[in-house]
Design an enzyme around this catalytic site. Sequence first.
Site, mmCIF file in Angstrom:
data_model
loop_
_atom_site.group_PDB
_atom_site.id
_atom_site.type_symbol
_atom_site.label_atom_id
_atom_site.label_comp_id
_atom_site.label_asym_id
_atom_site.label_seq_id
_atom_site.Cartn_x
_atom_site.Cartn_y
_atom_site.Cartn_z
ATOM 1 N N CYS A 10 11.352 -23.862 7.674
ATOM 2 C CA CYS A 10 11.498 -23.297 9.018
ATOM 3 C C CYS A 10 12.922 -22.766 9.153
ATOM 4 O O CYS A 10 13.573 -22.492 8.135
ATOM 5 C CB CYS A 10 11.137 -24.321 10.108
ATOM 6 N N ARG A 16 10.115 -28.170 12.887
ATOM 7 C CA ARG A 16 8.788 -27.844 12.350
ATOM 8 C C ARG A 16 8.600 -28.273 10.900
ATOM 9 O O ARG A 16 7.587 -28.896 10.553
ATOM 10 C CB ARG A 16 8.523 -26.328 12.485
ATOM 11 N N ASP A 125 7.071 -23.190 17.791
ATOM 12 C CA ASP A 125 8.450 -23.687 17.665
ATOM 13 C C ASP A 125 8.798 -24.502 18.912
ATOM 14 O O ASP A 125 8.917 -23.944 20.002
ATOM 15 C CB ASP A 125 9.412 -22.503 17.509
HETATM 16 P P1 4NP Z 1 13.175 -25.677 13.473
HETATM 17 O O1 4NP Z 1 13.693 -25.553 14.986
HETATM 18 O O2 4NP Z 1 13.461 -24.343 12.821
HETATM 19 O O3 4NP Z 1 11.726 -25.929 13.661
HETATM 20 O O4 4NP Z 1 13.918 -26.826 12.827
HETATM 21 C C1 4NP Z 1 14.961 -25.101 15.301
HETATM 22 C C2 4NP Z 1 16.044 -25.902 15.057
HETATM 23 C C3 4NP Z 1 17.319 -25.491 15.383
HETATM 24 C C4 4NP Z 1 17.493 -24.243 15.940
HETATM 25 C C5 4NP Z 1 16.396 -23.416 16.170
HETATM 26 C C6 4NP Z 1 15.126 -23.847 15.857
HETATM 27 N N1 4NP Z 1 18.803 -23.831 16.284
HETATM 28 O O5 4NP Z 1 18.939 -22.706 16.812
HETATM 29 O O6 4NP Z 1 19.772 -24.572 16.060
#
Ligand code: 4NP
Length: 154
Positions: A10, A16, A125
Amino acid sequence: MSTPSVLFVCLGNICRSPMAEGAFRAAAAKAGLTVETDSCGTAAYHVGEPPDGRAIATAAKHGVDISDLRGRQLTASDFSRFTHIFAMDHENLSNIQRVAPADASAHVGLLLDLVLGRSGQPVSDPYYGDEAEFQTTWKDVSVAAGALVAKLSR
Ligand code: 4NP
């Protein structure tokens, strides 16, 4: 067949993809399927960090402990180390394809392409959402984990 090795990808590797890794690890164990699995992010924002507390709590609700996972970023060597690399959304997929070396051997695809009727859809997300969104994400990654175990068991 050699042991399948599956990498879930991800953006941040704190919501995710660690949930997908946990759901897949649990589904494979339940089916008696031996797998290697890991998860990572296309970005380096959360390298070395455990999953988001809400992701840990949601997985725990479903009997899966992901608290020991730590964030890392996708590297070129992942494309030969893993047999399958799954992106949670289209942005992840294009970032994965950008990092892929010319001699990449891994199959690369969108996670929900594994699920009948969900092809082309992103895993929800939950990062900017609430607890309900983490539950929706868990549902998405669990149904995909089940489909992947079935596919790898054939
Ligand atoms: P992930 O979710 O990609 O599912 O781990 C996110 C985690 C952090 C961020 C964005 C999405 N961020 O902008 O820091």
